[in-house]
Structures are given as structure tokens and as C-alpha cells.
Design an enzyme around this catalytic site. Structure first.
Site, short mmCIF file in Angstrom:
data_model
loop_
_atom_site.label_atom_id
_atom_site.label_comp_id
_atom_site.label_asym_id
_atom_site.label_seq_id
_atom_site.Cartn_x
_atom_site.Cartn_y
_atom_site.Cartn_z
N HIS A 267 -6.05 4.68 -7.22
CA HIS A 267 -7.33 5.32 -6.93
C HIS A 267 -8.45 4.65 -7.74
CE1 HIS A 267 -10.13 8.59 -5.94
NE2 HIS A 267 -10.49 8.57 -7.21
N GLU B 209 -3.05 4.06 -1.30
CA GLU B 209 -3.37 5.37 -1.89
C GLU B 209 -2.99 6.50 -0.93
OE1 GLU B 209 -7.49 6.40 -1.93
OE2 GLU B 209 -7.33 7.38 -3.88
N ASN C 243 19.20 -16.33 -14.29
CA ASN C 243 20.58 -16.78 -14.50
C ASN C 243 21.51 -15.60 -14.75
OD1 ASN C 243 20.30 -19.48 -14.07
ND2 ASN C 243 20.35 -20.09 -16.20
#
Length: 735
Positions: A50, A72, A464
Site C-alpha cells: 500500500h 494490493e 550448491n
């Protein structure tokens, strides 16, 4: 971007806050996927998007505001329980956050901001239009049950003069909303703390002050329901403080319900929608408990969303940071709020300040040198004594200033760690694995330059761990492990160093497999390989070109090996070590200096030249005659106490002429990566010194083996040796 000309400072502040918001959103959206019932988390996420939407709209960045508005809307439907949070929705929201990041980067580069693709908007619309979930869905809390229900017709709207929300009174109410919202957050935390430590008077006093402050301000503004409820709670808390009442689970339950109702009342005030709520049962229960009676009336609470923190600027609502307030305790005494006070400062200003401090340190060193010289030639008298005292004071003050300025460069490593929940989540989904990310020590601070530079090596190590380390769920279960594995990243300070660790509970590293691959790739021959210890074999993964990946993928085996990780860490004057047990997991330990700006060095001499070696690379200092020098494969090796070190003759590396041909020379044992070397020098100049690193500048080309320069107390320039580069030059990697 022409519309934004002349607004550079506003744009810079907006971008700083917006990128912080996006980082927060990416991290917490992933948390929300795991904690779908966490309403507080959801509300916090909603407020962040917002804020971003409102600020972008104010600046006329319509493409940013439009996409943020769509996200939103979906988050608001999550809050209202109109649609269900699922992995698909989270994926699309993350995709939107990535595109918002792309837009903001365009703003930062003063490029045209392109509207998000229609395909992304279509995906967001599909989520938004999903079938609504039941309005009667029940949520479970730790002690009691809440239920989401529709607004009932029986609510009585209080006749309230809306003009109080305007002008000066409106500003007072806005301040009250901001402060009370903050106090209710603290009240939540303190109540939970109190439930775990029921006899802690400090926590009880904190809770009492929070409630007292809310009551006082609410009463002044005429919010009667809020005032009457807090007044009764305050009386109950006062009895607990005086030890006239004992905290029970029942009292704690009612205090938590009281806190939830406060949030609802505050939400009504923030919405300018004053509703007469049914608070009588809460008041009755608090009174009953205060009088030592049992609670008789129970009722479920309708949860309200926390109010937005707002202020009015030119008729528009914007987010406002809370102003520091004073708290008033029961005696009327004022107590200063302990909230942190922070300001944003342009990094360039901090760099300039650091440079000035560097000049101050250098001037201090010169003054010390001059004072020492005067004392050599003149007998001590009152004037000289005063000079020595002034010199000592200046030294003390400049050291304190140096320390304070250095702290401004320090930043929590959490800035890097916050990127990893998203990374691990995506990798887990791509590989079909179940992986939990554990983060510890995110508050550990180190130099901002190090924070920026360490990010890529950490990303590679985590990739990894996810790809090569943690196994697929089926394989883990077959080997007696839980289906879900973990990757843990942690940081801690040890002396002048920072330790960063990346560990997993996966396959571990099998020395047999590593040796086989190393022989296949010609990194070592079979005969030499048999002489290596398991630790030495495991360290072969840092060799250039080494990889165990059978095929190149987007996750690892992308042509960027562990040798690059090791090299990048070495450039930061750091070292990396491995601790691995086959079948149980691996841990990579990275040791870094706290800062790169001001470091301790060892001053050494080669011929007539004086150079500096970073002290964190130095292991030991010895005489050349203390050991034995032997040739092995045309290379000088130094044997000291049964340890063998390759010798690096610095006069040959830097092409300095040296009159000293051997007997009086010193060997500085240094560490580069996992290996130790013997740097041969003529003598130790002035031992250890604390120096300010200076870059050589654009006018001077890069000098191989040199990391930078410094200015000593006598005004001379001394070059600082880059240990990693010197080793590479000596081995023929760099020429």
C-alpha cells in the site's frame, strides 16, 4: 522521466524506501506461504505494498502504481478471507514483485518505465476472481478461537462529529493512531513475554505504561469506549504490579482479548467510522478477575485489521513514521521513549567523511613523528611536556572519531541474508525438494563494502547446497532422514573477524568421488592423488575448472566454479574452509575482516623499499635460517618444524634490488585461501601499524600484487601487498 526533473532528492528517497519494501515483500510473502493463518504478517505485507502504491502514484509513476494496486487487491482479499493463499498465488505475486523491481531499476537509471505485460495482469486477475472461501472459516489461536463473520446489522453507529478528523484535531488523531498502533504491537509482545515470565515486574510495568498512555490520550480525544475499557484493564494490571493479584492463564486470556478489541476500536478510528462495539462482556470479565471472581461471559472476537499509519499532506494520505513521544507514568513523571532515531545519509557523504578521518589519522601520525623527533634533540621542559600531552589528547580524540565513523560504515549482514528465503524456495520448487532455510546472526554487522561483495559467493554456495547437498525427499526417507532437509546460513563475530557459515544436512562431500573427478579432469594425477589426505582432496573442489555436475543447469554447473568463489573471497582478504561428513552434510566457513577501510598491517622492507602486508594474512614470522630451503620441481620450498611452505621471493616479484643475499632475511608465513606460503623479505621495518587504505587512483594503472597504498606518519607513501595476487604471480597464474 522528464516529469520528475528537479525532484532528484524525492526520487532518491522514494527509491531507497521502495527497494527496501520490495526486499521485505519478497522475504515475507514466502513466510506467508508457510504461515497462512498469520494475520499480523499478512497485514504488514499489505501495508508495505500500500505504501509503495501510494508513493508511486504521488510521483506519477503510473505503471508502478497500477501493478502495485493489483497486488494490493489480492492481498486485501487474502485479509478478508475471500480467496485462499496457495503456492500458485505466491508464485504470481513474486513474479509481480520481480517486475516492480525491474520498473524501479528503470526509474533509478532514468529510463522509460514500461507497463507490466498484460499476461501478468491476466494471471493476477485469475487469482483475484477465484471462488470465495467460506465466510465462516474458523481460525485457531493458541488459547481460544476467533471467527471471521460478516458485519451484523445490530451494530449501532455512534453519532460522531466528523469534523474532529480535520484540521488540528485531525492531526492529533493521526498522531494518536500511529502511536497507539505502535503501542499495541509492543503490548502484544510484552503480554506473551509476561505469560512466559509471570513474575517479571519490569514487563508488568511496561504493559501498565502502554495501557495508561492509550487511556490518557484516548480520554483526551473523547473516545469513550476505548477509555472505559483501558481504565478497567489498568486497574487489573495495577493489582498485578502490587502483587495483590496473581497472574493466571484466565487473566492472560482476557488481557489478550482486551488487546484484540483495542485493535478493533483503533481500526474504527482510523477508518473514521466510529461504531458502538459490544465491549461490555470484556469490561465485565476484567472487573470480575480484578475482584477475584471467575469469568462468566465468553464471546468470540471479530478481528479487525491494524490501522494504516497515516498523515495528511496536501489533502492526500501518506505513510508517516511515528514521532518520538513521551510516556507518562502513574505518578505524572515523564519518561523518554527509547525508540531508535535514524536519518538517511547519502553514502557519498559518508565516504567523504571517512576520507577526512583518514587525513586526520595521517596528520595525527605525522604529529606523533614530529614530537618524537623533537624529544630526541631537546631536553625535556614544561613546553615539551605540554606538547606531549596535547599530542596524546589529539591521538585519543582522533581514535574515537575514527572508531565512530567506521561504525557508520557497518551494516547488518541481514541485508544479504534477506534475499535467500526466496532463492531457496525457488530452488526447492525447481528441484522437487523440500528445503527449510534457517537464518541465524542476521544482525551481525560488517563493512558495507564487504556486504555488497560477499553476496555473489554466498548465492553460489547456497545454490550448491540446494542442488548438490540436500537430497530428494524419497532418497532422504530411504536413508533414514526426514523428507525435508535444511540449509542453514549463519554469521557471528570473532575478534576482528566475521565468520559466515553455510551448512546443510544433505549428501556431504565424498572424497572418493572428488578425487576420481579431479583425476579425470587432469587436476591431479593418480599417483599424487594417493598421497592426499581427505581434507586436501575435498579442497580440490576449489581448483579451476572442477565440477561434479554431469550437465549444465540453471542451478549449478553453469561454468562458474568454486574456484571463482574462493578467488572472490580472497580478494576481500578472507579465507574459506570446508567441514564435510559423507551422508550427513557439509559446512562452508568463510572468515572475513570486519572492515576493508582501516586495517592493521605488518611493515616490511625489501632493499630500500618499505611495503605493508595485511596482518590478518600473517600466520608467523621467522628467520630464513630457522628452517631449511630445498628445491622441489624447480621450486624453492621452506621446511620449518616438519611443515613445507612454497617460498615467494618478494624482491623478484616486485623487481626490487636487494643487497641482502640470504642470511639476514626473514620469512613471513602467510595464508592465502587454504594454503600457506613463505614470503621472503629483508627485514621487519616498524612492526605492526594501523593504516588507512587509499586507492591508487585512475591516473595510475593497476599494479599487479598491490592492493592500494597508505601514507605513513613521516608523509611517505607505502604500498600494500595483495597476498592473493602475489601468490598467483609466483605460480604463473598472473603475469
Amino acid at each position: 522521466m522528464n516529469d520528475l526533473d528537479g525532484m532528484e532528492e524525492i526520487i532518491d528517497e522514494f527509491l531507497t524506501e521502495a527497494f527496501d519494501n520490495l526486499e521485505f515483500l519478497a522475504e515475507n510473502i514466502i513466510d506467508l506461504e508457510q504461515k497462512r493463518d498469520d494475520k499480523e504478517l499478512l497485514d504488514t505485507i499489505f501495508r508495505n505494498i500500500h505504501t509503495l502504491k501510494g508513493s508511486a502514484g504521488f510521483l506519477g509513476l503510473d505503471p508502478v502504481a497500477l501493478l502495485a494496486h493489483k497486488v494490493e487487491d489480492i492481498l486485501n482479499k487474502f485479509r478478508k478471507n475471500e480467496i485462499v493463499i496457495d503456492s500458485i498465488s505466491v508464485d504470481i505475486i513474486l513474479e509481480s514483485i520481480d517486475y516492480l523491481d525491474k520498473m524501479l531499476t528503470a526509474v533509478k537509471k532514468s529510463e522509460k518505465v514500461e507497463k507490466a505485460p498484460e499476461k501478468l495482469f491476466d494471471k493476477l486477475s485469475e487469482i483475484s476472481e477465484k471462488e470465495k472461501s467460506s465466510d465462516k472459516e474458523v481460525l485457531k489461536d493458541s488459547n481460544f478461537q476467533f471467527q471471521l463473520v460478516e458485519e451484523q446489522d445490530s451494530k449501532e453507529v455512534v453519532e460522531f462529529d466528523n469534523s474532529i478528523f480535520e484540521g488540528e484535531s485531525g492531526e492529533l488523531i493521526n498522531d494518536f493512531i500511529i502511536e497507539t498502533d505502535e503501542l499495541l504491537e509492543k503490548l502484544d509482545i510484552s503480554l506473551i513475554d509476561l505469560s512466559e515470565k509471570p513474575g517479571d515486574l519490569d514487563i508488568l510495568n511496561e504493559i501498565f505504561r502502554y495501557v495508561h498512555t492509550i487511556k490518557g490520550t484516548g480520554s483526551f480525544l473523547g473516545f469513550d469506549q476505548l477509555t472505559s475499557m483501558t481504565h478497567v484493564a489498568e486497574d487489573l494490571l495495577n493489582l498485578l504490579r502490587k502483587n495483590e493479584l496473581t497472574l493466571t492463564d484466565e487473566i492472560m486470556d482476557e488481557l489478550l482479548k482486551f488487546n484484540d478489541m483495542l485493535k478493533i476500536l483503533l481500526g474504527d478510528i482510523a477508518d473514521k467510522n466510529i461504531i458502538k462495539r459490544d465491549i461490555e462482556y470484556i469490561v465485565q470479565n476484567l472487573v470480575a478477575l480484578k475482584d477475584g471472581e471467575k469469568v462468566t461471559k465468553q464471546k468470540e472476537i471479530i478481528l479487525a485489521s491494524p490501522p494504516e499509519e497515516i498523515k495528511t499532506v496536501n489533502g492526500e494520505n501518506e505513510i508517516k513514521a511515528p514521532e518520538p513521544k513521551e510516556e507518562i507514568d502513574q505518578t505524572g513523571d515523564r519518561k523518554k521513549n527509547s525508540a531508535d532515531h535514524t536519518i538517511r545519509v547519502d553514502v557519498r557523504r559518508l565516504e567523504n567523511l571517512l576520507n577526512l578521518v583518514g587525513e586526520l589519522v595521517l596528520t595525527r601520525n605525522k604529529l606523533q613523528k614530529v614530537t618524537e623527533t623533537i624529544l630526541q634533540y631537546y631536553d625535556e621542559n614544561d613546553l615539551l611536556e605540554k606538547l606531549v600531552n596535547v599530542n596524546s589528547e589529539i591521538s585519543h580524540i582522533s581514535s574515537n572519531i575514527q572508531s565512530a565513523v567506521m561504525k557508520t560504515r557497518m551494516t547488518p549482514i541481514g541485508k544479504v541474508f534477506n534475499k535467500f528465503p526466496r532463492l531457496v524456495r525457488d530452488l526447492a520448487r525447481q528441484t522437487g525438494k523440500e528445503i527449510e532455510l534457517i537464518i541465524e546472526g542476521a544482525e551481525t554487522e560488517l563493512d558495507r563494502t564487504l556486504v555488497e561483495e560477499i553476496s555473489d559467493p554466498l548465492v553460489h554456495l547456497i545454490r550448491n547446497s540446494c542442488d548438490h547437498g540436500v537430497e530428494l525427499p524419497k532418497k532422504r526417507v530411504e536413508s533414514g532422514k526426514p523428507a525435508k532437509g535444511f540449509v542453514k546460513i549463519f554469521a557471528k563475530q570473532e575478534g576482528d573477524s566475521i565468520i559466515i557459515g553455510i551448512s546443510d544436512d544433505g549428501n556431504g562431500i565424498d572424497p572418493k568421488i572428488i578425487l576420481k573427478k579431479a583425476i579425470e579432469k587432469g587436476i591431479v594425477n593418480e599417483q599424487d592423488g594417493k598421497k592426499l589426505s581427505d581434507k586436501d582432496i575435498v579442497n580440490l573442489i576449489f581448483a579451476a575448472g572442477f565440477s561434479t555436475a554431469e550437465k549444465v543447469s540453471n542451478i549449478s554447473g553453469r561454468g562458474v566454479g568454486m574456484d571463482v568463489v574462493k578467488t572472490n573471497i580472497a580478494k576481500l582478504n578472507g579465507v574459506i574452509e570446508i567441514d564435510s561428513i559423507p551422508g550427513q552434510g557439509s559446512t562452508f566457513f568463510i572468515r572475513l575482516p570486519l572492515t576493508l577501510a582501516i586495517i592493521k598491517v605488518l611493515m616490511i622492507e625489501i632493499g630500500s623499499e618499505v611495503l605493508a602486508i595485511p596482518i590478518n594474512s600473517v600466520v608467523e614470522i621467522t628467520n630464513l635460517t630457522d628452517g631449511i630451503v630445498k628445491k622441489v620441481n624447480q621450486k624453492d620450498m621452506f621446511i620449518l618444524r616438519d611443515q613445507v611452505y612454497p617460498l615467494v621471493w618478494l624482491d623478484r616479484i616486485f623487481k626490487y634490488s636487494s643487497e641482502n643475499k640470504g642470511l639476514g632475511k626473514y620469512v613471513i608465513i602467510v595464508i592465502s585461501g587454504e594454503k600457506k606460503y613463505g614470503f621472503v623479505v629483508d627485514s621487519i621495518n616498524e612492526g605492526q601499524a594501523e593504516i588507512v587504505i587509499k586507492q591508487l587512483g585512475d591516473f595510475m594503472p593497476h599494479v599487479s600484487g598491490i592492493a592500494g597504498g597508505t601514507i605513513t606518519g613521516d608523509g611517505r607513501i607505502r604500498l600494500i601487498i595483495d597476498v592473493q595476487e602475489v601468490v598467483q604471480i609466483d605460480s604463473g597464474v598472473l603475469r
